[in-house]
Scaffold this motif. Sequence first.
Motif, PDB file in Angstrom:
ATOM      1  N   LEU A  12      -5.408   4.054 -12.158  1.00 54.91           N
ATOM      2  CA  LEU A  12      -4.880   4.082 -10.833  1.00 54.91           C
ATOM      3  C   LEU A  12      -4.169   2.595 -10.791  1.00 54.91           C
ATOM      4  CD1 LEU A  12      -8.242   3.870  -8.109  1.00 54.91           C
ATOM      5  CD2 LEU A  12      -6.187   4.949  -8.040  1.00 54.91           C
ATOM      6  N   LEU A  13      -2.845   2.634  -9.971  1.00 54.13           N
ATOM      7  CA  LEU A  13      -1.787   1.841 -10.130  1.00 54.13           C
ATOM      8  C   LEU A  13      -1.779   1.958  -8.277  1.00 54.13           C
ATOM      9  CD1 LEU A  13       0.180   0.032 -10.428  1.00 54.13           C
ATOM     10  CD2 LEU A  13       1.634   1.519 -11.037  1.00 54.13           C
ATOM     11  N   ALA A  14      -1.770   0.339  -8.141  1.00 56.97           N
ATOM     12  CA  ALA A  14      -1.335  -0.024  -6.080  1.00 56.97           C
ATOM     13  C   ALA A  14      -0.477  -0.011  -6.213  1.00 56.97           C
ATOM     14  CB  ALA A  14      -2.353  -0.247  -5.561  1.00 56.97           C
ATOM     15  N   ILE A  15       0.832   0.174  -5.144  1.00 55.49           N
ATOM     16  CA  ILE A  15       1.726   0.086  -5.200  1.00 55.49           C
ATOM     17  C   ILE A  15       1.841  -0.410  -3.495  1.00 55.49           C
ATOM     18  CG2 ILE A  15       4.227   1.055  -4.204  1.00 55.49           C
ATOM     19  CD1 ILE A  15       3.707   3.099  -6.709  1.00 55.49           C
ATOM     20  N   VAL A  16       2.485  -1.571  -3.105  1.00 62.71           N
ATOM     21  CA  VAL A  16       2.711  -2.353  -1.604  1.00 62.71           C
ATOM     22  C   VAL A  16       3.553  -2.504  -1.506  1.00 62.71           C
ATOM     23  CG1 VAL A  16       1.811  -4.828  -1.039  1.00 62.71           C
ATOM     24  CG2 VAL A  16      -0.169  -4.145  -2.459  1.00 62.71           C
ATOM     25  N   ARG A  17       4.193  -2.040  -0.561  1.00 68.13           N
ATOM     26  CA  ARG A  17       5.599  -2.483   0.290  1.00 68.13           C
ATOM     27  C   ARG A  17       5.053  -2.787   1.550  1.00 68.13           C
ATOM     28  NH1 ARG A  17       7.206   1.732  -1.516  1.00 68.13           N
ATOM     29  NH2 ARG A  17       8.473   1.382  -3.597  1.00 68.13           N
ATOM     30  N   GLY A  18       5.677  -3.658   1.747  1.00 66.32           N
ATOM     31  CA  GLY A  18       5.671  -4.118   3.016  1.00 66.32           C
ATOM     32  C   GLY A  18       6.502  -5.132   4.287  1.00 66.32           C
ATOM     33  N   LYS A  19       6.714  -4.942   5.529  1.00 68.60           N
ATOM     34  CA  LYS A  19       7.622  -5.368   6.328  1.00 68.60           C
ATOM     35  C   LYS A  19       7.142  -7.541   6.392  1.00 68.60           C
ATOM     36  CE  LYS A  19       9.428  -1.958   8.443  1.00 68.60           C
ATOM     37  NZ  LYS A  19       9.423  -1.210   9.475  1.00 68.60           N
ATOM     38  N   ASP A  20       6.116  -8.204   5.515  1.00 72.20           N
ATOM     39  CA  ASP A  20       5.093  -8.968   6.107  1.00 72.20           C
ATOM     40  C   ASP A  20       4.777  -9.233   4.924  1.00 72.20           C
ATOM     41  OD1 ASP A  20       3.279 -11.191   7.035  1.00 72.20           O
ATOM     42  OD2 ASP A  20       2.740  -9.797   8.777  1.00 72.20           O
ATOM     43  N   ILE A  36      -8.905  -2.570  -7.744  1.00 66.54           N
ATOM     44  CA  ILE A  36      -8.233  -2.291  -8.354  1.00 66.54           C
ATOM     45  C   ILE A  36      -7.423  -3.087  -9.233  1.00 66.54           C
ATOM     46  CG2 ILE A  36      -6.013  -0.441  -7.240  1.00 66.54           C
ATOM     47  CD1 ILE A  36      -8.487   1.005  -5.922  1.00 66.54           C
ATOM     48  N   ALA A  37      -7.614  -3.017 -10.828  1.00 66.38           N
ATOM     49  CA  ALA A  37      -7.276  -3.833 -11.725  1.00 66.38           C
ATOM     50  C   ALA A  37      -5.507  -4.094 -11.654  1.00 66.38           C
ATOM     51  CB  ALA A  37      -7.386  -3.849 -12.618  1.00 66.38           C
ATOM     52  N   ALA A  38      -4.768  -3.066 -11.644  1.00 61.13           N
ATOM     53  CA  ALA A  38      -2.981  -3.144 -11.071  1.00 61.13           C
ATOM     54  C   ALA A  38      -2.345  -2.938  -9.771  1.00 61.13           C
ATOM     55  CB  ALA A  38      -3.246  -1.929 -12.348  1.00 61.13           C
ATOM     56  N   VAL A  39      -1.693  -3.964  -9.459  1.00 63.40           N
ATOM     57  CA  VAL A  39      -0.865  -4.006  -8.420  1.00 63.40           C
ATOM     58  C   VAL A  39       0.435  -4.377  -8.352  1.00 63.40           C
ATOM     59  CG1 VAL A  39      -1.255  -4.922  -5.598  1.00 63.40           C
ATOM     60  CG2 VAL A  39      -3.559  -4.850  -6.987  1.00 63.40           C
ATOM     61  N   GLU A  40       0.867  -3.521  -8.162  1.00 62.79           N
ATOM     62  CA  GLU A  40       2.397  -3.329  -7.762  1.00 62.79           C
ATOM     63  C   GLU A  40       3.075  -3.363  -7.168  1.00 62.79           C
ATOM     64  OE1 GLU A  40       6.538  -0.624  -7.887  1.00 62.79           O
ATOM     65  OE2 GLU A  40       4.665   0.324  -8.546  1.00 62.79           O
ATOM     66  N   VAL A  41       3.980  -4.925  -6.647  1.00 61.61           N
ATOM     67  CA  VAL A  41       4.400  -5.519  -5.438  1.00 61.61           C
ATOM     68  C   VAL A  41       6.106  -4.824  -5.355  1.00 61.61           C
ATOM     69  CG1 VAL A  41       5.012  -7.643  -4.060  1.00 61.61           C
ATOM     70  CG2 VAL A  41       3.701  -7.479  -5.046  1.00 61.61           C
ATOM     71  N   SER A  42       6.473  -4.173  -4.135  1.00 64.26           N
ATOM     72  CA  SER A  42       7.854  -3.503  -5.108  1.00 64.26           C
ATOM     73  C   SER A  42       8.944  -4.809  -4.720  1.00 64.26           C
ATOM     74  CB  SER A  42       7.483  -2.655  -3.527  1.00 64.26           C
ATOM     75  OG  SER A  42       9.013  -2.012  -3.696  1.00 64.26           O
ATOM     76  N   ALA A 168      -3.102  13.056 -16.762  1.00 64.99           N
ATOM     77  CA  ALA A 168      -2.081  11.140 -16.596  1.00 64.99           C
ATOM     78  C   ALA A 168      -2.855  10.174 -17.093  1.00 64.99           C
ATOM     79  CB  ALA A 168      -2.019  11.532 -14.874  1.00 64.99           C
ATOM     80  N   LEU A 169      -2.277   9.312 -17.481  1.00 63.96           N
ATOM     81  CA  LEU A 169      -2.478   8.384 -17.672  1.00 63.96           C
ATOM     82  C   LEU A 169      -3.412   7.182 -16.565  1.00 63.96           C
ATOM     83  CD1 LEU A 169      -3.067   5.655 -19.522  1.00 63.96           C
ATOM     84  CD2 LEU A 169      -1.203   5.235 -18.950  1.00 63.96           C
ATOM     85  N   ALA A 170      -2.687   7.464 -14.808  1.00 63.84           N
ATOM     86  CA  ALA A 170      -3.004   7.365 -14.300  1.00 63.84           C
ATOM     87  C   ALA A 170      -2.133   7.376 -13.022  1.00 63.84           C
ATOM     88  CB  ALA A 170      -3.029   5.440 -14.191  1.00 63.84           C
ATOM     89  N   VAL A 171      -2.303   6.741 -12.157  1.00 61.89           N
ATOM     90  CA  VAL A 171      -1.853   7.254 -10.773  1.00 61.89           C
ATOM     91  C   VAL A 171      -1.082   5.944 -10.062  1.00 61.89           C
ATOM     92  CG1 VAL A 171      -2.075  10.074 -10.422  1.00 61.89           C
ATOM     93  CG2 VAL A 171      -3.901   8.050  -9.298  1.00 61.89           C
ATOM     94  N   GLY A 172      -0.028   6.109  -9.772  1.00 57.58           N
ATOM     95  CA  GLY A 172       0.192   5.241  -8.727  1.00 57.58           C
ATOM     96  C   GLY A 172       0.491   5.739  -7.676  1.00 57.58           C
ATOM     97  N   VAL A 173      -0.375   4.608  -6.506  1.00 60.08           N
ATOM     98  CA  VAL A 173      -0.472   5.505  -5.522  1.00 60.08           C
ATOM     99  C   VAL A 173       0.257   4.001  -4.140  1.00 60.08           C
ATOM    100  CG1 VAL A 173      -1.999   5.901  -3.063  1.00 60.08           C
ATOM    101  CG2 VAL A 173      -2.425   5.819  -5.877  1.00 60.08           C
ATOM    102  N   GLY A 174       1.621   5.015  -2.733  1.00 56.75           N
ATOM    103  CA  GLY A 174       1.449   3.611  -2.327  1.00 56.75           C
ATOM    104  C   GLY A 174       0.704   4.001  -1.283  1.00 56.75           C
TER     105      GLY A 174
END
Length: 206
Positions: A12-20, A36-42, A168-174
């Motif tokens: 799992l790769l978590a994708i964080v995108r927000g206004k705050d 969730i070990a891997a977290v991406e901040v857009s 798939a190696l993993a999935v990226g989920v937003g």
Amino acid sequence: MNLVHSLRTHRLLAIVRGKDPGAALNTVRTLTEEGIAAVEVSLTTADALSVIRRARAELGPDALVGAGTVRSAPDAGRAVDAGASYLVTPALVDGLEPYGVPVLMGALTPTEVEAALARGAAAIKLFPGSLGGPGYLRALRDPFPEVPFVPVGGVDARAARDYLDLGALAVGVGSPLVGDAADGGDLKQLRARAAEFRRVAAGETP
């Protein structure tokens, strides 16, 4: 733990995108607490570099906090300076090798996959995954059986299971995972969605 090993382990790769920015930081913190070990901040997140910097300070040097939507070498430089331990691009981007961190490079077609590998990509962000769905990943894996693919874009729990079953190696989920948490939404619901996606990653049927 390095990025590819973590993705292979946790899927799992978590994708964080927000206004705050504060809510985005709370989202990163909550996802990490939920395993969730891997977290991406857009980088499209409000004050994204500050979110990455503060997350790195809180979670320590070994946390897999990355920067997403990296579209140029200057983007990469600012992200790495803020503490990003890996970079995620939406497309082919030149000039990222000098920063010395793993890159999930965006690609869709076979030609783009080859170009991303030539640029030193640690894994391929198959984007937008929703365009071809799991069947397209199956087709790509015939000529590229050894390439680590991470489908991103429109990946809900059921699609995640299909992609993972297809290798798939993993999935990226937003948004199917994060929802409105990075805009100040309910963190209890975020925890419930994180638990659901962790079960999917572990092989359970959604």
